[in-house]
Design an enzyme around this catalytic site. Structure first.
Site, PDB file in Angstrom:
ATOM      1  N   CYS A 146      10.570   6.210   1.774  1.00  0.00           N
ATOM      2  CA  CYS A 146      11.853   6.230   1.071  1.00  0.00           C
ATOM      3  C   CYS A 146      13.002   6.264   2.074  1.00  0.00           C
ATOM      4  CB  CYS A 146      11.954   7.458   0.180  1.00  0.00           C
ATOM      5  SG  CYS A 146      10.762   7.492  -1.161  1.00  0.00           S
ATOM      6  N   GLU A 205      15.638   8.180   2.043  1.00  0.00           N
ATOM      7  CA  GLU A 205      16.047   9.543   2.408  1.00  0.00           C
ATOM      8  C   GLU A 205      15.192  10.092   3.544  1.00  0.00           C
ATOM      9  OE1 GLU A 205      16.436   9.470  -2.194  1.00  0.00           O
ATOM     10  OE2 GLU A 205      15.293   8.424  -0.665  1.00  0.00           O
ATOM     11  N   CYS A 265      10.497  13.225  -1.176  1.00  0.00           N
ATOM     12  CA  CYS A 265      11.703  13.453  -0.372  1.00  0.00           C
ATOM     13  C   CYS A 265      12.189  14.888  -0.532  1.00  0.00           C
ATOM     14  CB  CYS A 265      12.798  12.467  -0.768  1.00  0.00           C
ATOM     15  SG  CYS A 265      12.445  10.770  -0.258  1.00  0.00           S
ATOM     16  N   SER A 318       0.864  -1.189   0.000  1.00  0.00           N
ATOM     17  CA  SER A 318       0.000   0.000   0.000  1.00  0.00           C
ATOM     18  C   SER A 318       0.896   1.233   0.000  1.00  0.00           C
ATOM     19  CB  SER A 318      -0.894  -0.004   1.237  1.00  0.00           C
ATOM     20  OG  SER A 318      -0.105   0.138   2.409  1.00  0.00           O
TER      21      SER A 318
END
Length: 129
Positions: free
Chosen positions: A56, A58, A92, A51
């Site tokens: 991420c 970062e 990000c 999902s």
């Protein structure tokens, strides 16, 4: 790649640890390293889910930095499991800008194995005025 970038690259690469947690979650396919303004390196890994609940590498590294009481950073690098440098995604980039809206243009991002650019070069300014 100079010594600081090499250290960040190696930290990101060391954080990379691809593994399957369940049929729905994989972690560590990407590792990231952030150099805080104090000079400390924080790392994180991606968490990929079936999902939209993943994150991420970062942002994971930045959250690690925030959890440790710091809020300013100067350099960011992310690498995949094969050691290729990856530029940050839009989410990000937006978080980075929101963390340091007045000074984000001073943040450097390694976008390939040799090129570092300003976060301002990667992120439009139109929405933070």
């Amino acid at each position: 790649m100079d010594g600081v970038w090499q250290s960040l690259y190696e930290a990101a690469r060391a954080a990379c640890c691809p593994r399957t947690v369940s049929d729905y979650v994989q972690v560590g396919g990407v590792g990231a390293a952030v150099l805080s303004a104090s000079g400390k390196i924080y790392t994180g890994v991606c968490v990929d889910t079936a999902s939209t609940l993943g994150i991420c590498a970062e942002r994971n590294a930045l959250f690690h930095m925030l959890a440790n009481g710091e809020s300013a950073f100067v350099k960011v690098v992310a690498v995949d499991w094969e050691g290729r440098v990856l530029p940050p995604c839009g989410a990000c980039r937006e978080l980075m800008v929101q963390l340091m809206p007045q000074t984000y243009s001073a943040v450097e991002v390694l976008v390939d194995g040799e090129t570092a650019v300003s976060l301002a070069d990667l992120t439009p300014r139109w929405w933070i005025s």
